[in-house]
Design an enzyme around this catalytic site. Structure first.
Site, PDB file in Angstrom:
ATOM      1  N   ASP A  24      85.677  21.207-100.850  1.00 50.22           N
ATOM      2  CA  ASP A  24      85.115  21.170-102.201  1.00 50.22           C
ATOM      3  C   ASP A  24      84.399  22.504-102.375  1.00 50.22           C
ATOM      4  O   ASP A  24      83.270  22.669-101.916  1.00 50.22           O
ATOM      5  CB  ASP A  24      84.139  19.994-102.335  1.00 50.22           C
ATOM      6  CG  ASP A  24      83.562  19.896-103.740  1.00 50.22           C
ATOM      7  OD1 ASP A  24      84.302  20.146-104.713  1.00 50.22           O
ATOM      8  OD2 ASP A  24      82.367  19.585-103.864  1.00 50.22           O
ATOM      9  N   GLU A  83      90.064  21.760-103.786  1.00 49.11           N
ATOM     10  CA  GLU A  83      89.968  21.356-105.190  1.00 49.11           C
ATOM     11  C   GLU A  83      90.443  22.498-106.075  1.00 49.11           C
ATOM     12  O   GLU A  83      90.008  23.638-105.923  1.00 49.11           O
ATOM     13  CB  GLU A  83      88.535  20.988-105.555  1.00 49.11           C
ATOM     14  CG  GLU A  83      88.414  20.506-106.998  1.00 49.11           C
ATOM     15  CD  GLU A  83      87.028  20.012-107.323  1.00 49.11           C
ATOM     16  OE1 GLU A  83      86.743  18.841-107.024  1.00 49.11           O
ATOM     17  OE2 GLU A  83      86.238  20.802-107.864  1.00 49.11           O
ATOM     18  N   ASP A  99      78.854  17.126-102.287  1.00 52.43           N
ATOM     19  CA  ASP A  99      79.920  18.075-101.929  1.00 52.43           C
ATOM     20  C   ASP A  99      80.678  17.596-100.689  1.00 52.43           C
ATOM     21  O   ASP A  99      81.891  17.764-100.591  1.00 52.43           O
ATOM     22  CB  ASP A  99      79.323  19.459-101.647  1.00 52.43           C
ATOM     23  CG  ASP A  99      78.409  19.926-102.755  1.00 52.43           C
ATOM     24  OD1 ASP A  99      78.912  20.493-103.735  1.00 52.43           O
ATOM     25  OD2 ASP A  99      77.196  19.692-102.633  1.00 52.43           O
TER      26      ASP A  99
END
Length: 170
Positions: free
Chosen positions: A7, A68, A141
């Site tokens: 992330d 991501e 996160d």
């Protein structure tokens, strides 16, 4: 298959590693966050981020990396930092010859919760359930990185077969 999820973020970059095979629940291998000082220069932050990701890749030996996909936000500064962190993760994985998959936030949310519009709390709750953890990983996160890894574990093989069948036509 062992998947490292990323992330991306300049201040906090979530990292999560899961392992699994189709038909069985995935297992948590490791989870954490690579942090950089917000007052450091961009070059120093990117180097620290690369060193942190490289350490995770070396220690965990994943077979694939899921990052991501950066999407447009209203805050251009946030998008730039996220894109830079994403590029560092992609480069580190590519340097090792690891396959890298990019998953959109809505794709990850849909895979984990069944809804592409789920909030962070719903994602964390489902990550906790899927991995059979006593508590949700923190900060968010870290939980999001695990969600990325799980999403790829569940969807990656099918996406690869589809891409191969299409012969690169998209």
């Amino acid at each position: 298959m062992r998947v490292l999820g990323v992330d991306p973020g300049l201040t906090r970059c979530g990292i999560g590693v899961v392992e699994g095979v189709p038909g069985r629940p995935p297992v948590l291998v490791a989870v954490g966050v690579v942090r950089t000082p917000p007052d450091a220069g961009i070059g120093e932050r990117l180097v620290l981020l690369e060193q942190g990701i490289e350490a995770w890749l070396e220690a965990q030996q994943p077979e694939a990396v899921a990052v991501e996909r950066v999407f447009s936000q209203h805050n251009v500064r946030t998008v730039m930092g996220t894109a830079q962190a994403s590029a560092v993760a992609i480069t580190a994985a590519a340097r090792r010859g690891l396959p890298v998959a990019l998953h959109t936030p809505s794709e990850v949310k849909a895979a984990i919760t069944g809804s592409g519009r789920a909030d962070k709390e719903q994602v964390a709750t489902m990550v906790t359930r899927v991995l059979r953890l006593a508590a949700a990983p923190t900060p968010a996160d870290a939980s999001d990185a695990l969600a990325l890894a799980i999403c790829h574990l569940w969807r990656g093989p099918a996406q690869a077969r589809l891409a191969a069948a299409l012969g690169g036509r998209r």
